[in-house]
Design a protein around this motif. Structure first.
Motif, PDB file in Angstrom:
ATOM      1  N   LYS A 193     -10.870   7.402  -4.484  1.00 14.82           N
ATOM      2  CA  LYS A 193     -10.391   8.634  -3.846  1.00 14.82           C
ATOM      3  C   LYS A 193     -10.087   9.676  -4.908  1.00 14.82           C
ATOM      4  O   LYS A 193     -10.431  10.847  -4.775  1.00 14.82           O
ATOM      5  CB  LYS A 193      -9.134   8.340  -3.038  1.00 14.82           C
ATOM      6  CG  LYS A 193      -9.410   7.513  -1.822  1.00 14.82           C
ATOM      7  CD  LYS A 193      -8.547   7.960  -0.676  1.00 14.82           C
ATOM      8  CE  LYS A 193      -9.117   7.446   0.614  1.00 14.82           C
ATOM      9  NZ  LYS A 193      -9.002   8.371   1.702  1.00 14.82           N
ATOM     10  N   ASN A 194      -9.443   9.218  -5.971  1.00 13.35           N
ATOM     11  CA  ASN A 194      -9.106  10.137  -7.052  1.00 13.35           C
ATOM     12  C   ASN A 194     -10.329  10.745  -7.695  1.00 13.35           C
ATOM     13  O   ASN A 194     -10.297  11.870  -8.182  1.00 13.35           O
ATOM     14  CB  ASN A 194      -8.309   9.386  -8.116  1.00 13.35           C
ATOM     15  CG  ASN A 194      -6.847   9.763  -8.078  1.00 13.35           C
ATOM     16  OD1 ASN A 194      -6.509  10.882  -7.679  1.00 13.35           O
ATOM     17  ND2 ASN A 194      -5.987   8.843  -8.453  1.00 13.35           N
ATOM     18  N   ARG A 195     -11.404   9.973  -7.708  1.00 13.43           N
ATOM     19  CA  ARG A 195     -12.624  10.460  -8.348  1.00 13.43           C
ATOM     20  C   ARG A 195     -13.450  11.293  -7.386  1.00 13.43           C
ATOM     21  O   ARG A 195     -14.570  11.678  -7.700  1.00 13.43           O
ATOM     22  CB  ARG A 195     -13.441   9.280  -8.861  1.00 13.43           C
ATOM     23  CG  ARG A 195     -12.704   8.413  -9.880  1.00 13.43           C
ATOM     24  CD  ARG A 195     -12.744   8.992 -11.255  1.00 13.43           C
ATOM     25  NE  ARG A 195     -14.093   8.895 -11.779  1.00 13.43           N
ATOM     26  CZ  ARG A 195     -14.583   7.794 -12.336  1.00 13.43           C
ATOM     27  NH1 ARG A 195     -13.825   6.738 -12.467  1.00 13.43           N
ATOM     28  NH2 ARG A 195     -15.816   7.765 -12.768  1.00 13.43           N
ATOM     29  N   GLY A 196     -12.946  11.545  -6.198  1.00 16.99           N
ATOM     30  CA  GLY A 196     -13.612  12.469  -5.287  1.00 16.99           C
ATOM     31  C   GLY A 196     -14.582  11.825  -4.313  1.00 16.99           C
ATOM     32  O   GLY A 196     -15.374  12.530  -3.678  1.00 16.99           O
ATOM     33  N   ARG A 220       0.832  -1.198   0.000  1.00 14.31           N
ATOM     34  CA  ARG A 220       0.000   0.000   0.000  1.00 14.31           C
ATOM     35  C   ARG A 220       0.872   1.256   0.000  1.00 14.31           C
ATOM     36  O   ARG A 220       0.593   2.226   0.696  1.00 14.31           O
ATOM     37  CB  ARG A 220      -0.925   0.017   1.231  1.00 14.31           C
ATOM     38  CG  ARG A 220      -1.856  -1.153   1.321  1.00 14.31           C
ATOM     39  CD  ARG A 220      -2.790  -1.031   2.496  1.00 14.31           C
ATOM     40  NE  ARG A 220      -3.808  -0.003   2.252  1.00 14.31           N
ATOM     41  CZ  ARG A 220      -4.621   0.454   3.182  1.00 14.31           C
ATOM     42  NH1 ARG A 220      -4.550  -0.006   4.402  1.00 14.31           N
ATOM     43  NH2 ARG A 220      -5.519   1.365   2.904  1.00 14.31           N
ATOM     44  N   TYR A 261      -9.683   1.433  -4.535  1.00 11.70           N
ATOM     45  CA  TYR A 261      -9.787   2.358  -3.401  1.00 11.70           C
ATOM     46  C   TYR A 261      -9.123   3.682  -3.788  1.00 11.70           C
ATOM     47  O   TYR A 261      -9.691   4.765  -3.642  1.00 11.70           O
ATOM     48  CB  TYR A 261      -9.101   1.709  -2.196  1.00 11.70           C
ATOM     49  CG  TYR A 261      -9.150   2.475  -0.900  1.00 11.70           C
ATOM     50  CD1 TYR A 261     -10.207   3.328  -0.585  1.00 11.70           C
ATOM     51  CD2 TYR A 261      -8.127   2.332   0.041  1.00 11.70           C
ATOM     52  CE1 TYR A 261     -10.243   4.000   0.631  1.00 11.70           C
ATOM     53  CE2 TYR A 261      -8.150   3.000   1.247  1.00 11.70           C
ATOM     54  CZ  TYR A 261      -9.206   3.837   1.543  1.00 11.70           C
ATOM     55  OH  TYR A 261      -9.224   4.498   2.738  1.00 11.70           O
ATOM     56  N   THR A 262      -7.923   3.572  -4.335  1.00 12.14           N
ATOM     57  CA  THR A 262      -7.202   4.765  -4.778  1.00 12.14           C
ATOM     58  C   THR A 262      -7.995   5.487  -5.863  1.00 12.14           C
ATOM     59  O   THR A 262      -8.129   6.707  -5.842  1.00 12.14           O
ATOM     60  CB  THR A 262      -5.813   4.362  -5.330  1.00 12.14           C
ATOM     61  OG1 THR A 262      -5.197   3.502  -4.386  1.00 12.14           O
ATOM     62  CG2 THR A 262      -4.948   5.560  -5.570  1.00 12.14           C
ATOM     63  N   GLU A 273      -6.940  -2.745  -3.901  1.00 13.80           N
ATOM     64  CA  GLU A 273      -6.483  -1.468  -3.354  1.00 13.80           C
ATOM     65  C   GLU A 273      -6.505  -0.382  -4.438  1.00 13.80           C
ATOM     66  O   GLU A 273      -6.776   0.779  -4.166  1.00 13.80           O
ATOM     67  CB  GLU A 273      -5.071  -1.642  -2.793  1.00 13.80           C
ATOM     68  CG  GLU A 273      -4.440  -0.403  -2.179  1.00 13.80           C
ATOM     69  CD  GLU A 273      -4.994  -0.043  -0.805  1.00 13.80           C
ATOM     70  OE1 GLU A 273      -5.743  -0.855  -0.231  1.00 13.80           O
ATOM     71  OE2 GLU A 273      -4.682   1.039  -0.316  1.00 13.80           O
TER      72      GLU A 273
END
Lengths: 181, 1140
Positions: B937-940, B386, B933-934, B930
């Motif tokens: 997060k990147n997409r808001g 991670r 998940y990232t 994972e």
């Protein structure tokens, strides 16, 4: 959500927000920060505020100007986020927005850089004079008097320096201005 | 017809599982490993959770177990159908499934293992010390060493890179097992490329001293010119050179000579570019300035492979890659946490060695450097996982549980007052019993869990006692500084380098991280037909998932072999010999002792021994011979048997000589049945009492031999019983697991009845649209259902329930109750319970007439039915662990976090303005998930963490739902007005207790199927003919359900492939004459091997199920339950003799 009074900061901070979007709030940045004791909110807290669009709260605190760009946080962030650069952008945004609480630091930096730009190095007396004038508060110099005297006695600050550096850094400043466009 | 053969590359946990599954089915297996011992990583680990015990041996065959070894797998493995090659690497593979040509490269040892007696003289005289990789470099070993402390064969090997060829061991070896081969190093040509003359010249000097031919070049261009002239075997090149740099030279040189071994040389600061070069084909790198010894050992290693390695080409039908993973090396990463510099920083594996009984501390927990006792230990999670700065955008999936286990183990071994702290980001307890285990650690063992990631470690300069200072921030933002004696880095995993290289060279697809890429909905099929991936090669897995995946790979191989028209061996036809006559003969025992190069006469009074043993009437004669370990000695023995014609044999020698495999060969040659040969490891016994006087030692050995003679004279030579076994399968449940299991068994050529209670086949997949990686689930299901319906070996029973069942040895009889059709009774040999599971219902606190609060399934179905329009939603809140992972259902359902990420990404795709909030406890995006998940997060998508004590509350307001939670980081309440709230309610298994009970299977506390062993037999029940897969087994994704179904299928096929099953030699029986039918033995038998035959009114036994444990004999009040081969007369006589 509490985006009500963000006073138009949001546009300015959108870029910074995308920089830290994948933050998983692990706290590595905060644990690594050598200046943490001078901050009222932690770096992790700042990123969370940004992410939650609580930019008003972020700019109410002056913590980010305590960042001394040591890059500790950037070095270890598991998400590879450019946190130090995000801190710099926050400083720049605060300066651009001419927020009252950052006026003093902005003017201090400006006076410093003006002096450097002019002479190729800092001339302390001139730099501090400009700073005092720009602050438009006659009481400020008194606050600095003891420190100034101490520095002078130790020979750290001298009234005059040989000139000759003027204009040598022009190209550098020009490039920075271009980059900041 | 030809017999099928599969190559399994890698003899660790997964490799052994695949190999044994295939061997038990009756196929031939070639099992190779590049290391010098089998067992893989598990050889270094003593204990596994949740039992804090091992259990590796539970993978051994249950029926017909005399065909294989029956001891700890760390000691070694033997099976009649498996050929094992160690120190062997798979180089290339060509061809099609059913006809693969594999090239292997074997490094034969300088020591002949068949001659080595493990006496250890060579080790004593060896003067070279090197880091012991078995103890992770924490201790030193000699250049001649035992590969693993537990190894059964006891044969030494020589580390040719460290060996100085001084020849001392060759001189001292009493059996002449060590033979150094004359080397012609001159023909090994090395090219040194460096722009600095001094470097070139000194390297040339060093290498020449070792006898190699060396040429030098001062630039890349020069080097290439030299290469046009002659062929080099090895090139050492600097990276930073004017003109052409080392990396460019590497590429060009490889174009000229593909086999050239290239070693990069670089300054410390430029390690990155060296690592890049390795990705482009360099073998290794050296950091300047380097020790001549390091250079020489590297050159010797390359040379040895060039010189000695023998290529061997084999024809196989299928290939299973089971090379496993390797651990991340913290010292090579950007953040090593002081590893290698600060004393007291160890990796998880080093810690395992530290606390191992065979490891460094010899049972004590001591600091690896200072040697002081350790009282405070910290574990750092996610070291090299991670972490994009460590090239790992993935989660290693297993480290959380490993660390919890290590903490508990440390406490159990060294006292509960040991302070243990675990620093983590998300505690990924992703299995069905993992949350309970974590709770046990926290509450019973007082392991401290701290949610924080450590930036770096420092030495505690105030204390100056070598303790380490970890600085971290708690959730409230307070900084803490804790000191520890020992810090364990939970290092993540990486793909095994050789496997990645092999994949690249042989066009086997890999993913961005270098793991083997598998095809959609499969974790075993690689991009090349005929090549399968077992274990953690396709992504990180714990023991149970690795074992499941390895079994699934074995099924894949089995299918390939069946399709290619290859047969399993019908072994039981060969084995029938006329031993019943032998049983009537009087015992004629021959006792032969090896004098071990005349050594024995110095410690034993052989004359007295002979005289005493001769008094036993059944003992024909006692012979003393020399050197069984030589071919000659063994031949003399065979001749002697021929001459004296004994019907029982007792051998006394050293361990390697009397290994089962050798004895089996002997009995084959001499016609003496192997069960009538008893062996005694005299040398080991003598070693235990080095100071004893001759009379005492003689008495000791005499007793042991007499006990064996007793055993031999009463032993019944009749081989294990044979059991007629039904060759049809029953699969209960028509979800994806049931479908896959049925298809898999049918594809191996056996008939399957599939029972589904509903009208439609497909189970949960019927309501699913896409997976998180955007695969079309409906298309996949359609394809599978079509395949199933058109398969001539499958009978589908829809709208059918199993009503009752009866089990006889070798066969089940199940009564099917059909809706609208006449009922039916079917006979089958195995049962697969694939009854599935469902999403748990939502416990609603509020009146919700507008259906604003939904489960994940309701939401997904709503979208599919166009009842929910993502474009009309403004705010969506997802609440994870809703009603699960708490007191009532304390397990993680594994799939909900991934499903939430999928739904969040879907919503963002459909409507980029939508605000999605995910409220979670621990984000369980394990493995490569994972990345999603990232991405989320990147997409808001905004994530809020909550703890189990402060669960989010919902409140229905007109057309909105108000969600109240706390932002733990900002330490303030949060209220979100959502258009819709999606609850992740988790999975409930759907396996009725009565159904499981009918087939002799058990349920666990959460009503999932209870495995025979959660780690080593993950799809089996205690009844060896009953298996489970899919959601009724444990929460799993579609791929995992498919893999578990394939695993259950091969476990079934290995029984179905035999018309008759053979039991072990030691098997229970009932003396019906004295049996009172109290049925206590039936209830007690842990394997379900005893049945009541109500027609005949007697107890019958399934001899294949019986493991010879003897519990029935112990519980029987009338002594009617007996264990053949261990009857009273024999046992009492053995004890009498031993006490004489």
């Amino acid at each position: 959500m509490g985006q009500a009074n963000n006073k138009g900061y949001l546009e300015q901070t959108e870029t910074i927000k995308t920089m830290i979007q994948t933050c998983i709030q692990c706290g590595t940045c905060t644990a690594s920060c050598p200046n943490i004791e001078f901050m009222d909110i932690t770096p992790r807290h700042m990123w969370r505020l940004l992410l939650m669009d609580h930019v008003d709260a972020l700019f109410l605190s002056k913590s980010f100007i305590m960042c001394s760009s040591c890059y500790y946080c950037t070095l270890r962030c598991p998400r590879g986020l450019e946190l130090t650069n995000a801190m710099s952008l926050l400083k720049q945004t605060a300066s651009k927005l001419k927020l009252k609480q950052f006026q003093r630091s902005s003017l201090f930096y400006k006076a410093f850089l003006d002096s450097v730009k002019k002479h190729g190095r800092v001339k302390e007396i001139e730099f501090m004079t400009h700073f005092f004038i720009s602050m438009k508060n006659p009481m400020i110099p008194f606050g600095f008097a003891p420190l100034g005297l101490k520095l002078m006695l130790k020979g750290k600050v001298r009234p005059e320096f040989p000139s000759g550096g003027s204009g040598k850094l022009t190209a550098l400043f020009k490039k920075v201005a271009e980059l900041e466009e | 017809m030809a017999i099928g053969k599969t190559l399994v590359a890698g003899a660790g946990l997964s490799g052994i599982r695949s190999a044994l599954d295939l061997a038990e089915t009756g196929y031939k297996v070639l099992l190779i490993d590049q290391s010098d011992h089998i067992g893989g990583l598990l050889c270094q680990l003593d204990n596994q959770f949740p039992t804090s015990k091992c259990g590796y041996c539970r993978m051994l065959p249950m029926f017909d177990r005399d065909r294989s070894s029956q001891h700890c797998l760390r000691k070694g493995l033997f099976h009649e159908n498996i050929e094992i090659l160690l120190s062997t690497q798979l180089m290339s593979v060509e061809g099609e499934p059913g006809d693969l040509k594999v090239t292997l490269k074997q490094n034969p040892s300088l020591i002949d293992p068949s001659l080595c007696t493990g006496c250890g003289e060579c080790e004593r005289v060896c003067s070279v010390f090197v880091d012991d990789p078995f103890n992770e470099g924490l201790t030193k070993r000699k250049a001649v060493y035992l590969p693993s402390p537990q190894s059964f064969s006891n044969a030494y090997t020589i580390d040719y890179t460290a060996c100085t060829r001084c020849g001392e061991c060759e001189k001292i070896c009493p059996t002449g097992a060590i033979k150094f081969i004359d080397q012609d190093r001159e023909k090994f040509k090395i090219l040194v490329v460096d722009d600095e003359k001094i470097v070139r010249d000194s390297m040339k000097e060093w290498l020449k001293e070792e006898g190699f031919s060396v040429a030098t070049a001062d630039s890349g261009q020069k080097a290439l010119e030299l290469m046009d002239d002659r062929l080099f075997n090895m090139m050492l090149t600097d990276i930073k050179m004017p003109g052409m740099d080392g990396v460019e030279l590497l590429a060009k040189a490889k174009e000229k000579n593909e086999d050239l071994c290239v070693i990069m040389m670089t300054a410390y600061a430029a390690v990155d570019s060296a690592v890049d070069a390795m990705k482009q084909g360099a073998l290794d790198y050296l950091t300047k300035p380097f020790d001549p010894d390091v250079l020489i050992s590297m050159a010797l290693k390359v040379y040895h492979e060039f010189e000695i390695a023998e290529a061997r080409v084999e024809q196989v039908d299928a290939l299973i890659l089971a090379g496993g993973t390797q651990f991340y090396k913290p010292e090579l990463g950007k953040n090593p946490y002081g590893y290698g510099v600060l004393p007291g920083v160890v990796t998880g594996m080093e810690f395992e060695r530290l606390i191992s009984g065979t490891g460094l501390g010899k049972g004590k927990l001591i600091h690896p450097k200072t040697g002081k006792p350790v009282r405070k230990i910290a574990w750092f999670q996610c070291v090299g996982s991670r972490d994009v700065q460590a090239d790992a955008g993935f989660c290693s999936s297993v480290c959380c549980m490993i660390s919890i286990k290590e903490a508990i183990l440390a406490k159990e071994k060294y006292g509960q007052d040991l302070e243990t702290t675990l620093f983590y980001m998300d505690m990924r307890t992703i299995g069905k019993s993992f949350d309970e285990y974590r709770l046990k650690a926290q509450e019973e063992n007082q392991v401290r869990f701290v949610r924080a990631r450590i930036h770096s470690l420092d030495e505690d300069l105030k204390k100056k006692d070598g303790s380490l200072l970890a600085r971290y921030v708690d959730l409230q933002g307070n900084i803490h500084e804790d000191d520890f004696d020992l810090v364990v880095l939970a290092t993540g995993q990486r793909p095994a380098k050789q496997m990645t290289e092999l994949a690249v060279k042989n066009d086997i697809g890999i993913n961005p991280w270098g793991f083997i890429e598998t095809t959609p909905f499969s974790i075993i099929k690689t991009s090349r037909a005929g090549i399968l991936s077992g274990g953690s090669l396709s992504g990180l897995k714990d023991i149970s998932d690795s074992v499941t995946c390895a079994s699934a790979a074995a099924l894949g191989a089995c299918k390939i072999m069946h399709e290619a028209g290859k047969q399993p061996i019908d072994a039981h036809a060969i084995d029938m010999d006329d031993l019943t006559i032998l049983a009537r003969e009087n015992p004629r025992i021959l006792t032969v002792l090896c004098s071990c190069d005349k050594d024995l006469s110095q410690t034993l009074d052989l004359e007295k021994l002979k005289l005493d043993l001769d008094r036993i009437p059944e003992n024909q004669s006692v012979e003393i011979m020399d050197k069984f370990c030589t071919d000659e000695g063994w031949k003399t023995l065979a001749d002697m048997i021929q001459k004296t014609n004994p019907n029982r044999l007792i051998l006394g020698a050293c361990l390697p000589c009397i290994q089962k495999q050798r004895v089996k060969e002997l009995s084959k040659e001499s016609g003496l049945h192997s069960s009538l040969v008893e062996t005694l490891d005299i040398i080991s016994i003598l070693k235990q009492y080095p100071d004893s006087q001759i009379p005492k030692t003689t008495q000791r050995i005499e007793r042991e031999l007499k006990a064996l003679i007793s055993k031999a004279r009463f032993k019944n030579p009749v081989p294990g019983e044979r059991l007629e076994s039904n060759q049809n399968a029953l699969v209960i449940g028509g979800g994806i697991a049931g479908i896959t299991a049925a298809l898999s068994i049918a594809d191996c050529g056996y008939h399957v009845d599939l029972v589904e209670k509903d009208d439609a086949i497909g189970g949960n997949l019927l309501w699913m649209d896409k997976t998180v990686d955007n695969l079309d689930i409906q298309a996949y299901l359609d394809e599978k259902v079509k395949e199933l319906e058109s398969h001539n070996q499958v009978t589908i029973h829809k709208k059918t329930k199993t009503e009752s069942t009866a089990q006889n040895p070798g066969e089940f009889l199940t009564f099917l109750k059909k809706d609208g059709e006449p009922d039916e009774t079917i006979l089958h040999g195995v049962t697969l319970l694939a009854t599935g599971g469902s999403q748990a219902p939502l416990m609603k606190d509020n009146e919700d007439p507008q259906q604003k609060e939904l489960t994940q399934k309701e939401f997904e179905m709503g979208v599919q039915d166009h009842k929910i329009d993502p474009e009309k939603l403004e705010t969506v809140v997802m609440i994870q662990c809703s009603g699960t992972r708490d007191e009532k259902r304390n397990y993680c359902s594994r799939v909900c976090c991934i499903r939430a990420l999928k739904n969040a990404l879907f919503l963002k795709d459909k409507n980029s303005d939508i605000q999605v909030y995910i409220l979670y406890r621990d984000m369980m995006s394990y493995g490569f998930y994972e990345e999603y998940y990232t991405e989320a997060k990147n997409r808001g998508v905004i994530f809020f963490q909550y703890d189990s004590a402060n669960k989010p509350l919902t409140q229905i307001q007109e057309d909105k739902v108000l969600v109240k939670t706390r932002d733990l980081l900002l330490d303030m309440p949060v209220e979100i007005e959502a258009d819709c709230v999606i609850h992740a309610t988790g999975i409930l298994p759907d396996l009725p207790a009565e159904l499981a009970d009918q087939y002799g299977a058990d349920l666990d506390t959460f009503h999932f199927f209870k495995e025979a062993d959660s780690k080593f037999r993950p799809v089996d029940s205690m009844n060896y003919r009953v298996f489970s897969c899919g959601l009724s087994l444990k929460p799993c994704t579609i791929e995992e359900a498919v893999a578990s179904a394939e695993a259950a299928a091969i476990r079934a096929v290995r029984i179905l492939s035999h018309e008759r099953l053979v039991s072990g030699k030691m098997v229970a029986d009932t003396r019906t004459a004295t049996c009172s039918m109290c049925e206590m033995c039936v209830d007690t038998c842990p394997y379900g091997a005893r049945f009541v035959d109500s027609l005949e009114e007697k107890i019958v036994i399934d001899p294949a199920a019986c493991q010879g444990c003897g519990v029935c004999a112990a519980v029987c009040p009338s002594g009617s339950a007996v264990l053949e081969g261990l009857d009273r007369r024999l046992m009492l006589d053995v004890i009498d003799m031993a006490l004489l």
